[in-house]
Design an enzyme around this catalytic site. Structure first.
Site, PDB file in Angstrom:
ATOM      1  N   LYS A 113      -2.899   1.777  21.939  1.00 44.86           N
ATOM      2  CA  LYS A 113      -1.504   1.820  22.087  1.00 44.86           C
ATOM      3  C   LYS A 113      -0.763   2.155  20.901  1.00 44.86           C
ATOM      4  CE  LYS A 113       0.400  -2.580  20.896  1.00 44.86           C
ATOM      5  NZ  LYS A 113       1.489  -2.373  19.841  1.00 44.86           N
ATOM      6  N   ASN A 114      -1.233   1.824  19.468  1.00 42.02           N
ATOM      7  CA  ASN A 114      -0.370   2.394  18.575  1.00 42.02           C
ATOM      8  C   ASN A 114      -0.691   3.581  18.145  1.00 42.02           C
ATOM      9  OD1 ASN A 114       0.470  -0.146  18.486  1.00 42.02           O
ATOM     10  ND2 ASN A 114      -0.696  -1.135  16.506  1.00 42.02           N
TER      11      ASN A 114
ATOM     12  N   ARG B 177       9.040  -2.565  18.875  1.00 41.74           N
ATOM     13  CA  ARG B 177       9.195  -1.832  17.468  1.00 41.74           C
ATOM     14  C   ARG B 177       8.717  -0.389  17.412  1.00 41.74           C
ATOM     15  NH1 ARG B 177      10.805  -2.924  12.294  1.00 41.74           N
ATOM     16  NH2 ARG B 177       9.598  -1.820  10.994  1.00 41.74           N
TER      17      ARG B 177
ATOM     18  N   CYS C 157       7.003  -7.823  18.036  1.00 37.43           N
ATOM     19  CA  CYS C 157       6.585  -9.145  17.909  1.00 37.43           C
ATOM     20  C   CYS C 157       7.189  -9.750  17.023  1.00 37.43           C
ATOM     21  CB  CYS C 157       4.930  -9.012  17.615  1.00 37.43           C
ATOM     22  SG  CYS C 157       4.103  -8.421  19.075  1.00 37.43           S
TER      23      CYS C 157
ATOM     24  N   ARG D 204      10.833  -7.474   9.299  1.00 40.44           N
ATOM     25  CA  ARG D 204      10.110  -6.022   9.618  1.00 40.44           C
ATOM     26  C   ARG D 204      11.339  -5.053   9.450  1.00 40.44           C
ATOM     27  NH1 ARG D 204       6.435  -5.613  14.849  1.00 40.44           N
ATOM     28  NH2 ARG D 204       5.386  -3.868  13.613  1.00 40.44           N
ATOM     29  N   PRO D 205      11.590  -4.765   8.037  1.00 42.36           N
ATOM     30  CA  PRO D 205      12.514  -3.907   7.556  1.00 42.36           C
ATOM     31  C   PRO D 205      12.232  -2.576   8.064  1.00 42.36           C
ATOM     32  CG  PRO D 205      11.130  -4.315   5.608  1.00 42.36           C
ATOM     33  CD  PRO D 205      10.663  -5.524   6.970  1.00 42.36           C
ATOM     34  N   ILE D 206      13.306  -1.617   8.274  1.00 43.81           N
ATOM     35  CA  ILE D 206      13.183  -0.276   8.321  1.00 43.81           C
ATOM     36  C   ILE D 206      13.469   0.835   7.067  1.00 43.81           C
ATOM     37  CG2 ILE D 206      13.416  -0.454  10.799  1.00 43.81           C
ATOM     38  CD1 ILE D 206      16.044   0.680  10.219  1.00 43.81           C
ATOM     39  N   ASP D 207      13.712   0.349   5.839  1.00 39.69           N
ATOM     40  CA  ASP D 207      14.040   0.785   4.678  1.00 39.69           C
ATOM     41  C   ASP D 207      13.349   2.124   4.604  1.00 39.69           C
ATOM     42  OD1 ASP D 207      12.405  -1.401   3.984  1.00 39.69           O
ATOM     43  OD2 ASP D 207      12.404  -0.707   2.179  1.00 39.69           O
ATOM     44  N   LEU D 208      11.918   1.896   4.818  1.00 39.30           N
ATOM     45  CA  LEU D 208      11.223   3.160   4.403  1.00 39.30           C
ATOM     46  C   LEU D 208      11.365   4.218   5.378  1.00 39.30           C
ATOM     47  CD1 LEU D 208       7.905   1.282   3.361  1.00 39.30           C
ATOM     48  CD2 LEU D 208       9.648   2.266   1.761  1.00 39.30           C
TER      49      LEU D 208
ATOM     50  N   ASP E 119      -3.692  -6.634  12.087  1.00 43.02           N
ATOM     51  CA  ASP E 119      -3.607  -6.806  13.618  1.00 43.02           C
ATOM     52  C   ASP E 119      -4.805  -7.499  14.212  1.00 43.02           C
ATOM     53  OD1 ASP E 119      -1.157  -5.779  13.806  1.00 43.02           O
ATOM     54  OD2 ASP E 119      -1.768  -3.740  14.326  1.00 43.02           O
TER      55      ASP E 119
ATOM     56  N   ARG F 284       1.284  -6.498  26.832  1.00 43.78           N
ATOM     57  CA  ARG F 284       2.071  -5.116  26.218  1.00 43.78           C
ATOM     58  C   ARG F 284       0.942  -4.379  25.411  1.00 43.78           C
ATOM     59  NH1 ARG F 284       5.645  -7.208  21.751  1.00 43.78           N
ATOM     60  NH2 ARG F 284       5.618  -4.996  21.478  1.00 43.78           N
TER      61      ARG F 284
HETATM   62  C1  EPZ Z   1       2.304  -0.812  12.779  1.00 46.28           C
HETATM   63  O1  EPZ Z   1       3.750  -1.637  12.520  1.00 46.28           O
HETATM   64  C2  EPZ Z   1       1.772  -1.487  14.068  1.00 46.28           C
HETATM   65  N1  EPZ Z   1       2.553  -1.143  15.122  1.00 46.28           N
HETATM   66  C3  EPZ Z   1       1.505  -2.938  13.889  1.00 46.28           C
HETATM   67  O2  EPZ Z   1       0.941  -3.536  15.214  1.00 46.28           O
HETATM   68  C4  EPZ Z   1       0.817  -3.253  12.550  1.00 46.28           C
HETATM   69  O3  EPZ Z   1       0.703  -4.769  12.561  1.00 46.28           O
HETATM   70  C5  EPZ Z   1       1.395  -2.628  11.336  1.00 46.28           C
HETATM   71  O4  EPZ Z   1       1.652  -1.368  11.606  1.00 46.28           O
HETATM   72  C6  EPZ Z   1       0.431  -2.791  10.192  1.00 46.28           C
HETATM   73  O5  EPZ Z   1      -0.780  -2.080  10.354  1.00 46.28           O
HETATM   74  C7  EPZ Z   1       2.595   0.107  15.711  1.00 46.28           C
HETATM   75  O6  EPZ Z   1       2.003   0.761  15.368  1.00 46.28           O
HETATM   76  C8  EPZ Z   1       3.514   0.276  16.932  1.00 46.28           C
HETATM   77  P1  EPZ Z   1       4.235  -1.220   8.677  1.00 46.28           P
HETATM   78  P2  EPZ Z   1       4.675  -1.082  11.664  1.00 46.28           P
HETATM   79  O7  EPZ Z   1       5.685  -0.418   8.492  1.00 46.28           O
HETATM   80  O8  EPZ Z   1       4.394   0.487  11.108  1.00 46.28           O
HETATM   81  C9  EPZ Z   1       6.530  -3.229   5.490  1.00 46.28           C
HETATM   82  C10 EPZ Z   1       0.642  -4.694  16.941  1.00 46.28           C
HETATM   83  O9  EPZ Z   1       0.097  -5.966  17.205  1.00 46.28           O
HETATM   84  N2  EPZ Z   1       7.767  -2.320   5.748  1.00 46.28           N
HETATM   85  O10 EPZ Z   1       3.021  -0.448   8.494  1.00 46.28           O
HETATM   86  O11 EPZ Z   1       6.072  -1.475  11.826  1.00 46.28           O
HETATM   87  C11 EPZ Z   1       6.613  -4.376   6.356  1.00 46.28           C
HETATM   88  O12 EPZ Z   1       7.417  -5.372   6.617  1.00 46.28           O
HETATM   89  C12 EPZ Z   1       1.578  -4.214  15.847  1.00 46.28           C
HETATM   90  O13 EPZ Z   1       0.014  -3.682  17.636  1.00 46.28           O
HETATM   91  C13 EPZ Z   1       8.872  -2.278   4.803  1.00 46.28           C
HETATM   92  O14 EPZ Z   1       8.894  -2.886   4.064  1.00 46.28           O
HETATM   93  O15 EPZ Z   1       4.381  -1.971  10.299  1.00 46.28           O
HETATM   94  C14 EPZ Z   1       5.101  -4.767   6.252  1.00 46.28           C
HETATM   95  O16 EPZ Z   1       5.020  -5.607   5.308  1.00 46.28           O
HETATM   96  C15 EPZ Z   1       2.345  -5.396  15.276  1.00 46.28           C
HETATM   97  N3  EPZ Z   1       9.699  -1.161   5.158  1.00 46.28           N
HETATM   98  C16 EPZ Z   1       4.262  -3.222   5.579  1.00 46.28           C
HETATM   99  O17 EPZ Z   1       5.581  -2.355   5.414  1.00 46.28           O
HETATM  100  C17 EPZ Z   1       9.759  -0.577   6.173  1.00 46.28           C
HETATM  101  O18 EPZ Z   1      10.752   0.225   6.262  1.00 46.28           O
HETATM  102  C18 EPZ Z   1       3.627  -2.462   6.702  1.00 46.28           C
HETATM  103  O19 EPZ Z   1       4.360  -2.387   7.636  1.00 46.28           O
HETATM  104  C19 EPZ Z   1       8.735  -0.613   7.070  1.00 46.28           C
HETATM  105  C20 EPZ Z   1       7.635  -1.549   6.558  1.00 46.28           C
END
Ligand code: EPZ
Length: 420
Positions: free
Chosen positions: A22-23, A91, A115, A120-124, A306, A398
């Protein structure tokens, strides 16, 4: 709405085919916005998140045709606005931001949902595309990104919790059509990012270093259509491995890729499971009582967040005290209260869960709260004595293709019923 009923206590035995990830599929689908030509994506799992992404892409102007596991996306994205109604449900829909900006130099994307696993910020994501020259405005719940031109840059994408999977995906997808060279430092190394990079390369993008923390992208003028097959789902693989283990069973996971789950194999072996790579897949054998272990979730290749909830179910039945430390989403522990209803003994101390293994779990009525937490409840239900009823199983649909059917195929007693 439907609920899942499980009659626990059956040993699972047999073979399960692992579906496409999926991801990996979701960002790859979004990447098809970068070309006007046809993209054929194979091994796409049948999941409601995939259907949501198809709706988003259709809304943006693509046409989509899906036949079993093959998805054909064609046409060009005439629109640049991804609507709240769809984006707020998932997401991964945020990853249309990079390709829309890359292709049209403008994107309007609603803040994403997903979920409930903590903030879950999007700053990055925004940092990545801003570094390429986009101007960002947040207005009425939408991210509005505009750029006259996108220019390659050196970008450090590390956050408080390490690298970000989808921020790496977004930045990479915006950079493939930017002028000059982009270097993403502290990029995510997850296999899903490598799969996305390989898809982009097959569309004509010039990318190096995928699977390392430094990805280098040389912008090109145009991308073309491509044919790609999505990698097998490592989280689904891990979930079925643990279904085999928690029931003391013996399962073969067809098409599983052991190289994607090194940390999980290492931990489950430490627990006492027998795991063997065979031609075409992986064989996993559990035993009556597993050993307790300490697990810490980390970015790839560390133990995946996950699979934290599912591992917790296994450790609930281990012979002693285990500790799980969640270092990616420190609040991702909603499953604890539901596992406790089944007799689990777990104490939460900040991002650490201390699990005292019990001899048995007992079936109960529980509620699914998010995708992987729901999978953890299914695993607990498979091992528990008596009947477990899991409501709100739309979370499972999902992310797990035909979960109940696949589990029945290896001997589980599990079925769906209408929930009032
Ligand atoms: C992906 O989410 C996956 N989703 C998630 O799987 C997975 O848990 C996660 O990566 C971590 O491996 C998809 O691929 C669709 P991240 P993503 O940005 O990319 C922080 C599932 O169950 N962060 O890698 O949204 C964040 O808060 C889902 O299938 C920032 O600080 O996760 C976290 O602590 C749930 N700023 C860390 O980074 C940002 O702008 C990693 O999150 C973005 C993230």
């Amino acid at each position: 709405m439907e609920k899942l009923i499980i009659e626990g206590g059956r040993r699972l035995e047999g073979s399960v085919r692992i579906s496409g990830a999926k991801n990996a599929a979701l960002p790859i689908m979004a990447a098809s916005l970068l070309t006007n030509e046809t993209c054929t994506i194979k091994n796409v799992p049948a999941l409601s998140d995939i259907d949501t992404m198809i709706k988003i892409l259709k809304n943006l102007g693509l046409s989509a045709e899906k036949q079993s596991g093959t998805l054909i996306l064609s046409g060009s994205c005439g629109k640049t606005k991804a609507s709240y109604d769809l984006v707020s449900t998932m997401r991964a829909s945020v990853c249309v931001l990079g390709p829309l900006l890359g292709k049209n130099r403008r994107a309007e994307v609603s803040f994403p949902g997903g979920c409930v696993i903590g903030p879950r910020p999007i700053d990055l994501h925004l940092k990545g595309i801003e570094a390429l020259g986009a101007k960002i405005e947040i207005k009425s719940g939408y991210i509005i990104a505009k750029a006259k031109r996108l220019k390659g840059a050196r970008i450090y994408l590390g956050g408080h919790f390490g690298s970000s999977v989808l921020a790496t995906a977004n930045t990479m997808m915006a950079a493939v059509l930017a002028e000059g060279v982009t270097v993403i430092e502290n990029s995510a190394c997850e296999p899903e990012i490598v799969d996305l990079a390989n898809f982009l390369i097959s569309m004509g993008a010039r990318i190096e270093g995928q699977s390392t923390p430094t990805i280098k992208i040389k912008g090109v003028k145009k991308l073309h259509g491509a044919v790609h097959s999505v990698i097998p789902d490592r989280v689904e693989t891990g979930t079925y491995m643990m279904a085999g283990i928690i029931t003391g069973g013996d399962v073969f996971l067809k098409d599983a890729r052991p190289d994607y789950i090194i940390a999980l194999i290492d931990k489950l072996t430490e627990c006492g499971a027998k795991i063997k790579e065979l031609p075409g897949g992986l064989r996993v054998q559990g035993k009556k009582r597993m050993k307790p272990v300490a697990v810490t979730t980390l970015p790839y290749p560390g133990f995946p967040t996950d699979m934290q909830a599912q591992a917790m179910s296994v450790l609930c039945l281990a012979d002693g005290i285990s500790v799980i430390t969640e270092k990616i989403f420190p609040e991702r522990f909603i499953h604890i209260s539901e596992l406790s209803r089944m007799g689990a003994r777990i104490m939460l101390e900040g991002p650490h869960a201390i699990i005292e293994g019990v001899k048995r779990l007992s079936g109960a009525r529980v509620m699914a709260s998010d995708l992987r937490a729901s999978a953890a409840l299914v695993l607990a239900g498979l091992a528990a004595r008596g009947k477990t009823e899991i409501s709100r199983i739309y979370h499972l649909d999902r992310g797990y293709e035909k979960l109940d059917k696949k589990l029945r195929g290896i001997g589980a007693s599990i079925w769906r019923e209408k929930d009032k």
